[in-house]
Structure formats: C-alpha cells, structure tokens
Design an enzyme around this catalytic site. Structure first.
Site, PDB file in Angstrom:
ATOM      1  N   ASP A   1       0.828  -1.193   0.056  1.00 32.10           N
ATOM      2  CA  ASP A   1      -0.064   0.026  -0.041  1.00 32.10           C
ATOM      3  C   ASP A   1       0.822   1.239  -0.015  1.00 32.10           C
ATOM      4  O   ASP A   1       2.124   1.152   0.168  1.00 32.10           O
ATOM      5  CB  ASP A   1      -0.791   0.216   1.254  1.00 32.10           C
ATOM      6  CG  ASP A   1      -0.046  -0.024   2.443  1.00 32.10           C
ATOM      7  OD1 ASP A   1       0.303  -1.056   2.846  1.00 32.10           O
ATOM      8  OD2 ASP A   1       0.538   0.734   2.923  1.00 32.10           O
TER       9      ASP A   1
ATOM     10  N   ASP B   1       0.484   3.592   2.281  1.00 28.61           N
ATOM     11  CA  ASP B   1       0.397   4.423   3.625  1.00 28.61           C
ATOM     12  C   ASP B   1      -0.452   5.554   3.413  1.00 28.61           C
ATOM     13  O   ASP B   1      -1.393   5.622   2.771  1.00 28.61           O
ATOM     14  CB  ASP B   1       1.886   4.899   4.014  1.00 28.61           C
ATOM     15  CG  ASP B   1       1.739   4.880   5.529  1.00 28.61           C
ATOM     16  OD1 ASP B   1       1.249   3.876   6.217  1.00 28.61           O
ATOM     17  OD2 ASP B   1       2.354   5.900   6.238  1.00 28.61           O
TER      18      ASP B   1
HETATM   19  N1  ADE Z   1       2.472  -2.847   6.822  1.00 29.54           N
HETATM   20  C1  ADE Z   1       1.924  -2.878   5.512  1.00 29.54           C
HETATM   21  N2  ADE Z   1       1.749  -1.647   5.104  1.00 29.54           N
HETATM   22  C2  ADE Z   1       1.891  -0.847   6.366  1.00 29.54           C
HETATM   23  C3  ADE Z   1       1.684   0.584   6.579  1.00 29.54           C
HETATM   24  N3  ADE Z   1       1.183   1.425   5.689  1.00 29.54           N
HETATM   25  N4  ADE Z   1       2.064   0.865   7.790  1.00 29.54           N
HETATM   26  C4  ADE Z   1       2.735   0.149   8.672  1.00 29.54           C
HETATM   27  N5  ADE Z   1       2.772  -1.306   8.785  1.00 29.54           N
HETATM   28  C5  ADE Z   1       2.383  -1.589   7.269  1.00 29.54           C
END
Ligand code: ADE
Length: 272
Positions: A209, A211
């Site tokens: 992703d 974030d």
């Molecule tokens: N693991 C996978 N995506 C994450 C994110 N955006 N923040 C923290 N841990 C994660």
C-alpha cells in the site's frame, strides 16, 4: 566450513514456507519466552531452512505482542547461519508501487515498549548497528526475488512504527521528510536482536500500500494489504527456491558473526 542454514521469519500472508523437503515441525524452547510459532525445518536441495510465522498460527499476535527475542533465540538454537525476514510494508515513495519487493538496508526505529536487547541485568553489551543489514544476504535475497520474477528495489530505509494502528497523514509525511522509504511494524527490534545474536539479517519487504501520505487516496485498509500479500505468497516461496539454488556452495563467514567480540563491556569475572 558449515553450510547455509537460512532462518526465515515470515510475516502477514506467509504462514508456511512451502517447497521444503524432509520438513518437520518442532517446538523450540527459548530462555526468553515462547516463540511466535513452532519452527518448520526442512531443506531445499542442500540448503537447510527453518521457518517461524511471525504473527503465529492463525495470525494471532499483533506486532507489539510478538516475542522477537524468543523468535531470534529459537532460530539461533536451531543453528541457523542467517536470518531473512519477509514482511508486508507500506510505501513512502511514489516509485515503490504495491507489488514491489524492497531489500531494505536501513531502519528508523519508532517502536516503543518492546524488549529490544538480550543484554542488561548484569551483562552490558553495545553492538554496532550502523549497517544493520547483511549486505551479502540482502544481495542474495534480492537476486533470488528477481529470479523469481518479482520487481525488486535494492536499498531503502524502513521506518518501524509501534502500531497496531497505521500512521496519521501527518506522521506519514514526516517519515518521508526523515528519509523513510517504506514503513512497517515488525523489523525492529528483530534486526537489533539478530545482530546481538551474531546472525546476519536481511529483509525483503513487499509493498502492499501507499501508507497515508497521498492526499488524494484513502488511508491504508487491511483488505488491500492481505490481497497483495496473497498475490505475493507464491512469489515469496519461489524466491526461497531461487535463493537455495543460487547460494554459493561454500559459506564464508562474515564479520557480523563476531559482533560480540568487542561489544561486551562487563569484565568476564563479573558475568552472571
Ligand atoms: N504494513 C503494511 N503496510 C503498512 C503500513 N502502511 N504501515 C505500517 N505497516 C504496514
């Protein structure tokens, strides 16, 4: 010279390593408590593997609940020579799109309240963490992921947050300003502890992703992460096969394996 024995710590979506010959599931005790899961050992060709599911069977352990000390200690007791972590990560960079594998080489540790050392209580040691990742293992893992067909980015700073919540947009933007490239909840204190255990450590993060820093996008959703991890599980397993195939037959020791030689401050006659 002992051969390779790779300890794998599998994160979300990688609960069993697959592809192991002569595999056995063994309960390994640790002086530091209970590891996240039993250890699955086996081999691919001549290379031994020992696998721990970081979040436990059935994904029951939150990142802050994982006993990182017990996991590293259990792998050490199994005789692993190297530890490769496989983890879901968020991206803090446009160019690190979901699906990319990142062979991270630096960390910024924002975790709080996790046991982060095997030392203390009468035995003081300070190991160097300037280069927390084993360059050799990281390179071998990156090549293996490429051979398996994954898009791989070499190098990158992993911001380890405590979680279990994802970051706010302000935090996410701040981590970018700090030089973070990816974000996750588990590589610390794992990498610290591996160094104290004199185990070469590398991490292949799989971007799931973007974030929360992209204004135009909704925040991180677990569905999104699990879907990408599911797609990537086969690639992760192929990576292990490629790694086993590509490891040089002779394993030459690296300096990390003597990290404690100059780290212990307490004089020997004061050891417990
Ligand atoms: N693991 C996978 N995506 C994450 C994110 N955006 N923040 C923290 N841990 C994660």
């Amino acid at each position: 010279m002992p051969g390779w024995h790779i300890g794998i710590i599998g994160g979300s979506g990688l609960y069993e390593p697959g592809a192991l010959e002569d595999s056995q599931v063994i309960s390994v005790g640790s002086a530091f408590g209970t590891p996240s899961s039993p250890v699955t050992t086996g081999r691919i060709g001549d290379v031994k593997f020992s696998f721990i599911a970081r979040h436990g069977e059935g994904h029951r352990l939150s990142p802050g609940e994982v006993n990182y000390r017990a996991n590293i200690d259990a792998l050490k007791r199994c005789g692993v020579t190297d530890v490769l972590a496989i983890s879901a990560i968020g991206s803090l960079r446009e160019e690190l799109a979901p699906g990319t594998f990142v062979a991270c080489d630096q960390f910024i540790d924002r975790t709080v309240g996790r046991e982060r050392s095997f030392f203390g209580e009468g035995l003081v040691a300070h190991v160097s963490l300037a280069d927390p990742v084993c360059a050799r293992l990281s390179d071998l893992a990156a090549r293996a992921a490429e051979a398996a067909g994954a898009p791989v980015h070499r190098g990158g700073t992993y911001v380890a947050i405590e979680g279990p919540q994802f970051s706010t947009r302000a935090e996410s933007r701040m981590f970018r300003d700090w030089g973070g490239d990816v974000i996750g909840m588990t590589a610390m204190p794992e990498a610290r502890l591996a160094r104290e255990a004199e185990l070469p450590y590398a991490i292949l993060g799989m971007v799931t992703d973007y974030d929360a820093w992209r204004d135009e996008e909704a925040g991180v959703e677990v569905d999104e992460i699990l879907a990408v991890m599911k797609q990537n599980a086969a690639l992760a397993r192929q990576t292990l096969i490629a790694l086993a195939t590509a490891l040089p037959p002779e394993r030459v020791p690296v300096a990390i394996e003597t990290a404690l030689d100059s780290a212990i401050v307490t004089p020997r006659d004061h050891w417990l």
